[in-house]
Design a protein around this motif. Structure first.
Motif, PDB file in Angstrom:
ATOM      1  N   ARG A  68     -51.125 -16.335 -17.981  1.00 23.39           N
ATOM      2  CA  ARG A  68     -50.131 -17.331 -18.322  1.00 23.39           C
ATOM      3  C   ARG A  68     -49.927 -18.279 -17.124  1.00 23.39           C
TER       4      ARG A  68
ATOM      5  N   TYR B  32     -36.810 -18.761 -31.011  1.00 23.05           N
ATOM      6  CA  TYR B  32     -37.836 -18.415 -31.991  1.00 23.05           C
ATOM      7  C   TYR B  32     -38.101 -16.918 -31.871  1.00 23.05           C
TER       8      TYR B  32
ATOM      9  N   GLN C 118     -41.294 -25.377 -29.590  1.00 19.99           N
ATOM     10  CA  GLN C 118     -40.226 -25.366 -28.594  1.00 19.99           C
ATOM     11  C   GLN C 118     -39.667 -26.758 -28.279  1.00 19.99           C
TER      12      GLN C 118
ATOM     13  N   SER D 235     -44.307 -13.310 -25.086  1.00 19.59           N
ATOM     14  CA  SER D 235     -44.430 -14.766 -25.075  1.00 19.59           C
ATOM     15  C   SER D 235     -44.943 -15.295 -26.412  1.00 19.59           C
ATOM     16  N   HIS D 236     -44.417 -16.456 -26.821  1.00 19.79           N
ATOM     17  CA  HIS D 236     -44.868 -17.058 -28.067  1.00 19.79           C
ATOM     18  C   HIS D 236     -46.016 -18.015 -27.837  1.00 19.79           C
ATOM     19  N   TYR D 237     -46.573 -17.968 -26.639  1.00 13.11           N
ATOM     20  CA  TYR D 237     -47.670 -18.886 -26.352  1.00 13.11           C
ATOM     21  C   TYR D 237     -48.989 -18.172 -26.168  1.00 13.11           C
TER      22      TYR D 237
ATOM     23  N   GLU E 288     -36.132 -14.222 -31.263  1.00 10.49           N
ATOM     24  CA  GLU E 288     -35.612 -13.665 -30.004  1.00 10.49           C
ATOM     25  C   GLU E 288     -34.484 -12.671 -30.273  1.00 10.49           C
TER      26      GLU E 288
ATOM     27  N   ARG F 227     -39.510 -11.471 -18.985  1.00  9.31           N
ATOM     28  CA  ARG F 227     -38.986 -11.637 -20.322  1.00  9.31           C
ATOM     29  C   ARG F 227     -38.148 -10.402 -20.673  1.00  9.31           C
TER      30      ARG F 227
ATOM     31  N   GLN G  88     -35.805 -15.501 -19.202  1.00 13.04           N
ATOM     32  CA  GLN G  88     -36.675 -15.711 -18.041  1.00 13.04           C
ATOM     33  C   GLN G  88     -36.016 -16.706 -17.088  1.00 13.04           C
TER      34      GLN G  88
ATOM     35  N   PRO H 105     -33.695 -23.362 -27.340  1.00 14.01           N
ATOM     36  CA  PRO H 105     -34.543 -23.129 -28.518  1.00 14.01           C
ATOM     37  C   PRO H 105     -34.726 -21.631 -28.735  1.00 14.01           C
TER      38      PRO H 105
ATOM     39  N   LYS I  81     -52.031 -21.997 -28.538  1.00 15.80           N
ATOM     40  CA  LYS I  81     -50.831 -22.832 -28.479  1.00 15.80           C
ATOM     41  C   LYS I  81     -50.658 -23.466 -27.100  1.00 15.80           C
TER      42      LYS I  81
ATOM     43  N   ASN J 155     -40.782 -23.579 -38.343  1.00 20.83           N
ATOM     44  CA  ASN J 155     -41.105 -23.555 -36.924  1.00 20.83           C
ATOM     45  C   ASN J 155     -41.763 -24.876 -36.515  1.00 20.83           C
TER      46      ASN J 155
ATOM     47  N   ALA K   7     -34.572 -18.830 -24.267  1.00 21.51           N
ATOM     48  CA  ALA K   7     -33.700 -17.796 -24.831  1.00 21.51           C
ATOM     49  C   ALA K   7     -34.113 -16.398 -24.398  1.00 21.51           C
ATOM     50  N   ASP K   8     -35.237 -16.284 -23.733  1.00 20.60           N
ATOM     51  CA  ASP K   8     -35.753 -14.940 -23.442  1.00 20.60           C
ATOM     52  C   ASP K   8     -35.285 -14.397 -22.093  1.00 20.60           C
TER      53      ASP K   8
ATOM     54  N   ASP L 244     -35.619 -22.134 -34.376  1.00 21.65           N
ATOM     55  CA  ASP L 244     -36.863 -22.825 -34.691  1.00 21.65           C
ATOM     56  C   ASP L 244     -37.643 -22.032 -35.739  1.00 21.65           C
TER      57      ASP L 244
HETATM   58  N1  UDP Z   1     -39.790 -21.198 -28.674  1.00 16.75           N
HETATM   59  C1  UDP Z   1     -39.441 -21.985 -29.782  1.00 16.75           C
HETATM   60  N2  UDP Z   1     -40.410 -22.302 -30.698  1.00 16.75           N
HETATM   61  C2  UDP Z   1     -41.710 -21.884 -30.558  1.00 16.75           C
HETATM   62  C3  UDP Z   1     -42.057 -21.108 -29.416  1.00 16.75           C
HETATM   63  C4  UDP Z   1     -41.069 -20.790 -28.496  1.00 16.75           C
HETATM   64  O1  UDP Z   1     -38.296 -22.385 -29.929  1.00 16.75           O
HETATM   65  O2  UDP Z   1     -42.519 -22.196 -31.419  1.00 16.75           O
HETATM   66  C5  UDP Z   1     -38.753 -20.853 -27.674  1.00 16.75           C
HETATM   67  C6  UDP Z   1     -38.617 -19.368 -27.381  1.00 16.75           C
HETATM   68  O3  UDP Z   1     -37.710 -18.740 -28.260  1.00 16.75           O
HETATM   69  C7  UDP Z   1     -38.086 -19.382 -25.953  1.00 16.75           C
HETATM   70  C8  UDP Z   1     -38.751 -20.599 -25.362  1.00 16.75           C
HETATM   71  O4  UDP Z   1     -39.121 -21.431 -26.460  1.00 16.75           O
HETATM   72  O5  UDP Z   1     -36.689 -19.569 -25.910  1.00 16.75           O
HETATM   73  C9  UDP Z   1     -39.956 -20.255 -24.494  1.00 16.75           C
HETATM   74  O6  UDP Z   1     -40.879 -19.493 -25.219  1.00 16.75           O
HETATM   75  P1  UDP Z   1     -41.698 -18.287 -24.574  1.00 16.75           P
HETATM   76  O7  UDP Z   1     -40.799 -17.437 -23.742  1.00 16.75           O
HETATM   77  O8  UDP Z   1     -42.434 -17.598 -25.671  1.00 16.75           O
HETATM   78  O9  UDP Z   1     -42.721 -19.062 -23.664  1.00 16.75           O
HETATM   79  P2  UDP Z   1     -43.221 -18.727 -22.183  1.00 16.75           P
HETATM   80  O10 UDP Z   1     -42.063 -18.163 -21.409  1.00 16.75           O
HETATM   81  O11 UDP Z   1     -44.338 -17.765 -22.338  1.00 16.75           O
HETATM   82  O12 UDP Z   1     -43.660 -20.047 -21.659  1.00 16.75           O
END
Ligand code: UDP
Ligand code: MG
Length: 326
Positions: free
Chosen positions: A133, A14, A75, A206-208, A16, A201, A99, A12, A212, A72, A96-97, A45
């Motif tokens: 987180r 978003y 995820q 982070s998108h969270y 990136e 990352r 991690q 996924p 969320k 959107n 995709a980030d 997304d």
């Molecule tokens: N992502 C997505 N839609 C969203 C939020 C996140 O597709 O609404 C994807 C984002 O691009 C990434 C993955 O989900 O590939 C994890 O997101 P993020 O790294 O922000 O989350 P965290 O690592 O903080 O849990």
């Protein structure tokens, strides 16, 4: 025989744009070294940056397909959209980030094939996330383990491998409030988990945000159990019993010490009242969480809508229908 089974990566994306080039470089290196058929499905997304343009460029390669969603959807919905068009027998999801290091994929596949597992989960070793987180996700890990009864250590890590039948059962669910790792362990018979490394990352953040995050965790809890509602019921019974006892104590004190004491006791009553009112609001809130989800389910809106699939030369007409229907 096994080693020729095709691997599908579902990612996924978003916003990136800063990570995609490096991501694809590392994926292509790792996957071509494995010397077996593979495909990469990148799901945009509803990114607002240049991610989609970059992805469309990738779709020139025969192994890569890009799914564009209309907006959107989150995820997990994005991953489901990717699942709906996979061709491989083994499906691997990752972020995709960067991690989740793509270099861990061969180990994931090896664990699956050697042990004959349906689902391979992962435990993040030396997790690189902020304190704020990690704490909520630790809590969620414990709650999720209790609720689903599956002994998974780390639910949040999205670097996971699933066998095709498990994926098919997941897309047949059409749930909105969903949490893929939990759903998969629900459907997979033989489940295991291995340790994988976790990285900072690569770019962006982070998108969270907390809002969320709470929503996602509630999806996990609410879609697999009615324990929260029950807890409130038990809590309510206990509170009511306590209230009766307290009333009894107050009545006795009134008889023993006279009206003067009771008048001052009014404030105690207020305190008790506030506690109860607070509890009621909390209970309403939890019930509301469920009702909101029920409402979303009964509306039967598609959990995602695919705008276009790039790089799909094999003419996935039927496939696209599957993606849009609910
Ligand atoms: N992502 C997505 N839609 C969203 C939020 C996140 O597709 O609404 C994807 C984002 O691009 C990434 C993955 O989900 O590939 C994890 O997101 P993020 O790294 O922000 O989350 P965290 O690592 O903080 O849990
Ligand atoms: Mg991340």
């Amino acid at each position: 025989m096994h080693s020729q089974q095709m691997i599908s990566l579902v990612i996924p994306v978003y916003n990136e744009e800063r990570n995609l080039a490096m991501l694809m470089e590392r994926i292509m290196l790792t996957m071509s070294a494995m010397k077996r058929p593979f495909e990469v499905i990148l799901v945009d997304d509803g990114s607002g940056d240049s991610s989609l343009d970059i992805l469309r460029g990738f779709a020139e390669s025969p192994e890569i397909r890009v799914v564009e969603l209309t907006r959107n959807y989150g995820q997990h919905a994005a991953i489901l959209a990717g699942f709906s068009i996979v061709r491989g027998e083994i499906v691997v999801t990752l972020d995709a980030d960067l991690q989740n290091p793509p270099e861990e994929i061969p180990r994931l596949i090896a664990a699956m094939e050697e042990g004959g597992f349906d689902v391979v989960g992962t435990i993040r070793k030396g997790r690189k996330d902020s304190f704020f987180r990690i704490i909520p996700s630790k809590i969620v890990n414990v709650v999720a383990r209790k609720i689903t009864g599956v002994r998974m250590t780390d639910w949040g890590c999205m670097l996971r491998a699933y066998r095709r039948p498990v994926v098919e059962r997941m897309i047949a669910c059409h749930e909105h409030a969903t949490f893929i790792p939990a759903l998969a362990t629900h459907f997979g018979k033989r489940v295991t988990e291995i340790e994988v490394s976790h990285e900072e990352r690569h770019g962006g953040k982070s998108h969270y945000p907390l809002r969320k995050l709470i929503n996602l965790q509630f999806d996990l809890v609410a879609s697999f159990s009615d324990l929260p509602i029950r807890l409130i019921m038990y809590g309510g019974i206990a509170m009511a019993a306590l209230g009766v006892c307290l009333g009894f104590v107050l009545a006795v004190a009134r008889l023993a010490y006279g009206a003067l004491w009771a008048a001052q006791g009014v404030f105690t009553l207020f305190a008790v009242l506030f506690a109860f009112v607070g509890l009621q609001f909390f209970a309403l809130g939890v019930i509301g969480e469920y009702i909101g989800r029920i409402y979303r389910e009964v509306r039967k809106r598609p959990e995602y809508v695919i705008e276009h699939i790039y790089g799909d030369d094999a003419g996935g007409g039927d496939v696209r229908l599957k993606g849009e229907g609910s």
